[in-house]
Motif scaffolding. Structure first.
Motif, PDB file in Angstrom:
ATOM      1  N   ARG A 125       3.595  -4.901  -6.003  1.00  0.00           N
ATOM      2  CA  ARG A 125       4.656  -4.146  -5.339  1.00  0.00           C
ATOM      3  C   ARG A 125       4.062  -2.941  -4.617  1.00  0.00           C
ATOM      4  O   ARG A 125       4.383  -2.665  -3.463  1.00  0.00           O
ATOM      5  N   LYS A 126       3.155  -2.239  -5.295  1.00  0.00           N
ATOM      6  CA  LYS A 126       2.504  -1.083  -4.676  1.00  0.00           C
ATOM      7  C   LYS A 126       1.646  -1.512  -3.482  1.00  0.00           C
ATOM      8  O   LYS A 126       1.590  -0.812  -2.475  1.00  0.00           O
ATOM      9  N   ALA A 127       0.989  -2.654  -3.620  1.00  0.00           N
ATOM     10  CA  ALA A 127       0.183  -3.171  -2.507  1.00  0.00           C
ATOM     11  C   ALA A 127       1.076  -3.498  -1.318  1.00  0.00           C
ATOM     12  O   ALA A 127       0.712  -3.216  -0.166  1.00  0.00           O
ATOM     13  N   SER A 128       2.248  -4.062  -1.590  1.00  0.00           N
ATOM     14  CA  SER A 128       3.157  -4.411  -0.485  1.00  0.00           C
ATOM     15  C   SER A 128       3.609  -3.171   0.274  1.00  0.00           C
ATOM     16  O   SER A 128       3.849  -3.231   1.478  1.00  0.00           O
ATOM     17  N   GLU A 129       3.701  -2.050  -0.418  1.00  0.00           N
ATOM     18  CA  GLU A 129       4.094  -0.799   0.231  1.00  0.00           C
ATOM     19  C   GLU A 129       3.007  -0.293   1.183  1.00  0.00           C
ATOM     20  O   GLU A 129       3.296   0.456   2.111  1.00  0.00           O
ATOM     21  N   LEU A 130       1.776  -0.715   0.947  1.00  0.00           N
ATOM     22  CA  LEU A 130       0.649  -0.294   1.785  1.00  0.00           C
ATOM     23  C   LEU A 130       0.411  -1.241   2.956  1.00  0.00           C
ATOM     24  O   LEU A 130      -0.287  -0.890   3.903  1.00  0.00           O
ATOM     25  N   GLU A 165       3.656  -5.006 -10.699  1.00  0.00           N
ATOM     26  CA  GLU A 165       3.714  -3.619 -10.219  1.00  0.00           C
ATOM     27  C   GLU A 165       2.596  -3.334  -9.214  1.00  0.00           C
ATOM     28  O   GLU A 165       2.815  -2.676  -8.192  1.00  0.00           O
ATOM     29  N   GLU A 166       1.395  -3.819  -9.501  1.00  0.00           N
ATOM     30  CA  GLU A 166       0.286  -3.635  -8.556  1.00  0.00           C
ATOM     31  C   GLU A 166       0.602  -4.302  -7.219  1.00  0.00           C
ATOM     32  O   GLU A 166       0.325  -3.749  -6.153  1.00  0.00           O
ATOM     33  N   ASP A 174      -7.836  -2.779  -3.395  1.00  0.00           N
ATOM     34  CA  ASP A 174      -7.978  -2.449  -4.812  1.00  0.00           C
ATOM     35  C   ASP A 174      -6.752  -2.865  -5.622  1.00  0.00           C
ATOM     36  O   ASP A 174      -6.872  -3.350  -6.749  1.00  0.00           O
ATOM     37  N   ARG A 175      -5.574  -2.691  -5.053  1.00  0.00           N
ATOM     38  CA  ARG A 175      -4.331  -3.076  -5.746  1.00  0.00           C
ATOM     39  C   ARG A 175      -4.250  -4.599  -5.915  1.00  0.00           C
ATOM     40  O   ARG A 175      -3.849  -5.085  -6.970  1.00  0.00           O
ATOM     41  N   ASP A 187       6.738 -10.953  -2.089  1.00  0.00           N
ATOM     42  CA  ASP A 187       7.165 -12.228  -2.679  1.00  0.00           C
ATOM     43  C   ASP A 187       6.368 -12.551  -3.943  1.00  0.00           C
ATOM     44  O   ASP A 187       6.943 -12.970  -4.953  1.00  0.00           O
ATOM     45  N   HIS A 188       5.057 -12.340  -3.878  1.00  0.00           N
ATOM     46  CA  HIS A 188       4.234 -12.571  -5.082  1.00  0.00           C
ATOM     47  C   HIS A 188       4.657 -11.622  -6.199  1.00  0.00           C
ATOM     48  O   HIS A 188       4.746 -12.027  -7.362  1.00  0.00           O
ATOM     49  N   SER A 189       4.928 -10.379  -5.860  1.00  0.00           N
ATOM     50  CA  SER A 189       5.376  -9.411  -6.856  1.00  0.00           C
ATOM     51  C   SER A 189       6.649  -9.892  -7.543  1.00  0.00           C
ATOM     52  O   SER A 189       6.758  -9.844  -8.776  1.00  0.00           O
TER      53      SER A 189
END
Length: 89
Positions: free
Chosen positions: A14-19, A11-12, A70-71, A30-32
């Motif tokens: 996925r949120k990082a990928s959005e940023l 989840e972290e 941070d994510r 991909d890691h998510s």
């Protein structure tokens, strides 16, 4: 160790990928997905698999800042925590 730890890492990420943008966004996504897949398997990942993800996230964290950084760090910490409960080494 709880699969919820792997789910939290995914989840972290996925949120990082959005940023993120571009190739970095794709790498994080991909890691998510890979970590989410590991969380859903009957048998958990081994140390080597976790280590590869952790090393990649360490490199990514060194290239980022702010909330994105941070994510990525939080995801890596979740993987580190999960890894403590993996037998072997």
């Amino acid at each position: 160790m709880s699969r919820k730890t792997l789910e939290a890492a995914s989840e972290e990420l996925r949120k990082a990928s959005e940023l993120a943008e571009g190739d970095l966004q794709e790498r994080l996504y991909d890691h998510s997905n890979q970590v989410a897949e590991l969380a859903s398997r009957d048998q958990g990942p081994d140390h080597g698999r976790l280590d590869r993800h952790m090393n990649a996230l360490y490199e990514i964290a060194g290239e980022t800042d702010g909330d994105l950084h941070d994510r990525v760090v939080a995801a890596r910490e979740h993987l580190k925590e999960y890894r403590k409960g993996v037998a072997g080494v």
